[in-house]
Design an enzyme around this catalytic site. Structure first.
Site, PDB file in Angstrom:
ATOM      1  N   GLU A 170       0.895  -1.328  -0.145  1.00  0.00           N
ATOM      2  CA  GLU A 170      -0.033   0.006   0.018  1.00  0.00           C
ATOM      3  C   GLU A 170       0.847   1.411  -0.153  1.00  0.00           C
ATOM      4  O   GLU A 170       0.766   2.178   0.832  1.00  0.00           O
ATOM      5  CB  GLU A 170      -1.021  -0.174   1.139  1.00  0.00           C
ATOM      6  CG  GLU A 170      -1.913  -1.188   1.044  1.00  0.00           C
ATOM      7  CD  GLU A 170      -3.010  -1.181   2.037  1.00  0.00           C
ATOM      8  OE1 GLU A 170      -4.248  -1.660   1.890  1.00  0.00           O
ATOM      9  OE2 GLU A 170      -2.511  -1.068   3.664  1.00  0.00           O
ATOM     10  N   GLU A 413     -13.309  -9.495   8.186  1.00  0.00           N
ATOM     11  CA  GLU A 413     -12.083  -8.923   8.477  1.00  0.00           C
ATOM     12  C   GLU A 413     -11.509  -9.869   9.555  1.00  0.00           C
ATOM     13  O   GLU A 413     -11.967 -10.087  10.511  1.00  0.00           O
ATOM     14  CB  GLU A 413     -12.285  -7.577   9.337  1.00  0.00           C
ATOM     15  CG  GLU A 413     -10.855  -7.170   9.807  1.00  0.00           C
ATOM     16  CD  GLU A 413      -9.887  -7.089   8.806  1.00  0.00           C
ATOM     17  OE1 GLU A 413      -8.718  -7.678   9.095  1.00  0.00           O
ATOM     18  OE2 GLU A 413     -10.147  -6.317   7.746  1.00  0.00           O
ATOM     19  N   HIS A 481      -8.637  -8.004   0.413  1.00  0.00           N
ATOM     20  CA  HIS A 481      -8.150  -6.968   0.788  1.00  0.00           C
ATOM     21  C   HIS A 481      -6.877  -7.284   1.818  1.00  0.00           C
ATOM     22  O   HIS A 481      -6.807  -8.157   2.529  1.00  0.00           O
ATOM     23  CB  HIS A 481      -8.833  -5.826   1.447  1.00  0.00           C
ATOM     24  CG  HIS A 481      -9.748  -5.263   0.456  1.00  0.00           C
ATOM     25  ND1 HIS A 481     -10.029  -3.742   0.358  1.00  0.00           N
ATOM     26  CD2 HIS A 481     -10.475  -5.771  -0.546  1.00  0.00           C
ATOM     27  CE1 HIS A 481     -10.637  -3.314  -0.823  1.00  0.00           C
ATOM     28  NE2 HIS A 481     -11.065  -4.561  -1.324  1.00  0.00           N
ATOM     29  N   GLU A 482      -5.783  -6.589   1.576  1.00  0.00           N
ATOM     30  CA  GLU A 482      -4.571  -6.754   2.500  1.00  0.00           C
ATOM     31  C   GLU A 482      -4.035  -8.235   2.207  1.00  0.00           C
ATOM     32  O   GLU A 482      -3.447  -8.922   3.221  1.00  0.00           O
ATOM     33  CB  GLU A 482      -4.853  -6.704   3.804  1.00  0.00           C
ATOM     34  CG  GLU A 482      -4.967  -5.266   4.232  1.00  0.00           C
ATOM     35  CD  GLU A 482      -6.628  -4.874   4.175  1.00  0.00           C
ATOM     36  OE1 GLU A 482      -7.094  -3.857   3.795  1.00  0.00           O
ATOM     37  OE2 GLU A 482      -7.327  -5.853   4.424  1.00  0.00           O
ATOM     38  N   GLU A 500      -7.562  -6.245  -3.504  1.00  0.00           N
ATOM     39  CA  GLU A 500      -7.100  -4.924  -3.316  1.00  0.00           C
ATOM     40  C   GLU A 500      -5.543  -5.067  -3.610  1.00  0.00           C
ATOM     41  O   GLU A 500      -5.091  -4.723  -4.889  1.00  0.00           O
ATOM     42  CB  GLU A 500      -7.236  -4.482  -1.966  1.00  0.00           C
ATOM     43  CG  GLU A 500      -6.884  -2.900  -1.582  1.00  0.00           C
ATOM     44  CD  GLU A 500      -6.888  -2.521  -0.251  1.00  0.00           C
ATOM     45  OE1 GLU A 500      -7.379  -1.424  -0.013  1.00  0.00           O
ATOM     46  OE2 GLU A 500      -6.753  -3.489   0.498  1.00  0.00           O
ATOM     47  N   GLU A 506      -9.056   4.544  -0.512  1.00  0.00           N
ATOM     48  CA  GLU A 506      -9.395   5.015   0.938  1.00  0.00           C
ATOM     49  C   GLU A 506      -8.400   5.710   1.555  1.00  0.00           C
ATOM     50  O   GLU A 506      -8.388   6.489   2.348  1.00  0.00           O
ATOM     51  CB  GLU A 506      -9.559   3.871   1.642  1.00  0.00           C
ATOM     52  CG  GLU A 506      -8.752   2.997   2.211  1.00  0.00           C
ATOM     53  CD  GLU A 506      -8.330   1.860   1.045  1.00  0.00           C
ATOM     54  OE1 GLU A 506      -7.543   0.821   1.430  1.00  0.00           O
ATOM     55  OE2 GLU A 506      -8.539   1.950  -0.066  1.00  0.00           O
TER      56      GLU A 506
END
Length: 702
Positions: A170, A413, A481-482, A500, A506
């Protein structure tokens, strides 16, 4: 219909053989394989007779055994030419051509008699090779301690790079010469929550490069299965990159057995940037689809309870972290904070908005217990993925969504506790089946459990692939994501619909944000491996709208946010802003409503990494075309030929353009909408603002 043509030639090669040339179908690319005086396998790459990769060594180091790097002889080779066309379930085009020349080189290590095969596939857009560990008499278990694949480049090329972080991709991209790559000289604290950078001179792949004489070069990998992600160690003085595999908790790189293979190491090269960004080589190098019935795998355009948390209007947690610490862990003992976003009432508002504008789904984050005390705790059992907060009635919401023709998208999550998620995985998927959720967004924020593992290690690669495989058993689509960045595995499991695995939209809400060139680089890097859930569509650009003390903002114009739905391919696209912000600009919002997510054809009209990109795509199911054009911080003028339209037909073109005074920083919300009649003989002159873009729809009228 799939068409395959294979031509096979087997040749016995004796120990005395040296250089062997392998060509691409067009003959533009040549690979020269050789064994040097030390018995090391080496390769070189040429493009149109120009050296791209100088002699570079190959091989692997094996723990507690002789390294597979030296003392080799060639015992035979096997050559074939291959061509097929195949149809992806979802994609940028309805049919993909897979054409290459292949050479398999059988090596024997003198004295040890260890066997190693190296397989080359040469495409018109680049080179791929991998290591094969053949079965020899009995199964052999071994541990890879290092991979010694070199990419010895010819000069000090311009590079688009991010740090070699084992836990995160990221980062905003850096644009420097190879000699100036240095992780100590960049901002490593720009919103990245978890950093694992262990070398000053290490970058991630895919690595995009441009030579001073106009060659575009990309170093990447494909089909990463049961193997760690490859990063690249940089010799900044000699312009050389060497593979660096992400270690596990014990420092080992990969546990393998015979027979097995490594991922493909890839090098794309062209004198036209459009060849890189449009390439399907990474996808082609993966195994074919393993899901027999794919009727349930469908594109999804969605909205969700998500952005309101990022801008501070609501929270993921029900009671607040301090309240949770004072009251214990049972949510029944907590006093609601009043800011929880994932309530039944709020979710119904999003469902109503989705139904009104024809969206497929609604994502809800923060629906389940555990958010009060999760971030950064390195806890094993934060979430159970099945228990909703008391103000989220999952049954009532599911019934309401069904009555409106809207699907709900689950959110899981994991807080990095992968071991915990795998224990609950079947229960989580069963809950989704019970309430009709066709897709799940998974998250991996935080340090990994099992402790000591990295996001990019072999253990996590296997986890991400396993989740996609197990989800297929439940007919569920995955958006991770991640996670590790994709390497084309969605060809094999097309329910792995998006990921992602890069710096998403974001970051504009609470960090220095994504610079205006960010979206012009991602198609040359991250998106080569698979669709990205970038979450575009932010209309309220400046964050001081929500808090007057904030200075953060999105680094684009509204028109560029619209164009991203075309330039950033994904069959899963979010309209990420708040419904009330779209209500203020319904004329511009219409493009998001109209743009499809699955394509019959895609044509990259203009491309330059870090500067601009223009792509046009044809809807798979209609005669409509959609164009997206974006630029970096610099304004841009361009003229686009519409010769892709059907000859002799008339189209209504609706142009969503930057306003005359638009600017990503000073006037990002200025836009104009123009309609005109066009044909295949028409040209469109576009003017893109700094950080701006253009989005155009073409509707057949005759």
């Amino acid at each position: 219909m799939k068409k395959t043509i294979v031509t096979l030639l087997i040749c016995l090669i004796f120990t005395g053989l040296h250089a062997q040339n392998i060509f691409s179908p067009s003959k533009n690319i040549k690979v020269t394989f050789d064994i040097n005086k030390k018995g090391q396998p080496t390769y070189q790459v040429f493009y149109k007779n120009k050296a791209v990769v100088l002699p570079s060594t190959m091989g692997l180091s094996i723990k507690d055994a002789e390294d597979l790097t030296h003392n080799f002889e060639v015992v035979n080779t096997e050559n074939l030419s291959f061509s097929e066309s195949w149809q992806p379930v979802l994609g940028e085009q309805s049919s993909i051509l897979n054409t290459y020349n292949q050479t398999r080189i059988y090596l024997n290590q003198k004295e040890t008699n260890n066997k190693l095969n190296i397989v080359f596939k040469i495409y018109d857009e680049g080179v791929a090779f991998r290591y094969e560990f053949p079965l020899d008499n009995t199964v052999n278990y071994f541990t890879v301690s290092n991979e010694n694949t070199q990419f010895n480049l010819t000069n000090n090329h311009e590079a688009f790079w991010i740090p070699g972080d084992y836990d995160s991709q990221e980062y905003a991209y850096n644009k420097t010469k190879i000699s100036d790559i240095d992780n100590s000289k960049i901002d490593l604290n720009n919103g990245v929550g978890l950093k694992s950078i262990t070398s000053q001179y290490r970058v991630q792949s895919p690595l995009m490069l441009k030579s001073s004489d106009g060659l575009y070069i990309n170093i990447f990998e494909a089909a990463v299965v049961n193997y760690p992600i490859m990063h690249l160690d940089v010799d900044v003085n000699n312009f050389q990159f060497t593979s660096n595999l992400v270690p596990n908790a014990l420092g080992d790189k990969a546990y393998l057995r015979t027979p097995s293979v490594s991922p493909w190491r890839t090098l794309m090269v062209s004198d036209d940037a459009r060849d890189i960004v449009s390439s399907k080589m990474i996808l082609n190098l993966n195994e074919p689809n393993k899901i027999e019935d794919t009727s349930w795998i469908k594109p999804m355009k969605y909205i969700g309870i998500w952005w309101e948390m990022h801008v501070g209007l609501s929270t993921w947690d029900y009671a607040g972290s301090q309240n949770a610490q004072n009251a214990g862990t049972a949510f029944g003992e907590m006093i609601p904070s009043g800011k929880h976003g994932a309530t039944t009432e709020n979710t119904k508002k999003y469902i109503d908005f989705a139904a009104k504008y024809g969206f497929d789904g609604v994502l809800v984050e923060g629906w389940n217990t555990g958010w009060e005390d999760w971030y950064g705790k390195w806890k094993e059992d934060v979430f159970d993925f099945t228990t909703p907060y008391p103000d989220f009635d999952i049954e009532e919401i599911s019934k309401y969504a069904k009555s409106k023709g809207v699907k709900m998208i689950m959110h899981n999550e994991t807080s990095g506790s992968v071991a915990n998620y795998e224990r609950y995985l079947d229960r989580a998927f069963t809950l989704m089946q019970t309430y009709g959720y066709p897709a799940v967004k998974t998250g991996y924020v935080g340090k990994i459990i099992p402790r000591g593992e990295f996001h990019d290690g072999q253990t996590m690669v296997n986890h991400f692939n396993f989740v996609a495989q197990r989800a297929a058993d439940f007919k569920i689509m995955i958006n991770s994501h991640e996670s590790v960045r994709p390497t084309g595995y969605h060809r094999t499991y097309p329910n792995y619909i998006a990921a992602e695995a890069a710096r998403g939209n974001e970051f504009n809400a609470w960090s220095n944000g994504n610079p205006p060139d960010h979206e012009t680089i991602l198609p040359f890097t991250r998106l080569l491996g698979g669709p990205m859930d970038y979450t575009p569509g932010i209309f309220e650009i400046k964050m001081n709208t929500y808090d007057s003390t904030k200075t953060e903002q999105v680094h684009t114009t509204i028109a560029k946010q619209l164009a991203l739905y075309v330039t950033m391919y994904s069959p899963l696209q979010m309209a990420a802003d708040l419904p009330e912000n779209y209500q203020k600009h319904l004329d511009a919002f219409q493009f998001i409503v109209d743009v499809p997510l699955d394509w019959q054809n895609s044509i990259y009209l203009e491309a330059e990494p870090g500067e601009y990109l223009t792509v046009v795509r044809k809807d798979k199911n209609t005669e409509r075309w959609f164009l997206g054009a974006i630029t970096n911080k610099d304004p841009r003028k361009t003229s686009i030929s519409l010769d892709f339209l059907t000859t002799g037909k008339k189209y209504k073109a609706t142009l969503y353009l930057d306003g005359k005074d638009a600017d990503w920083k000073d006037n990002p919300k200025s836009y104009q909408i123009i309609t005109k009649e066009v044909t295949s003989k028409s040209d469109l002159k576009l003017k893109l603002a700094p950080g701006g873009g253009a989005a155009i729809s073409f509707e057949l009228i005759d």
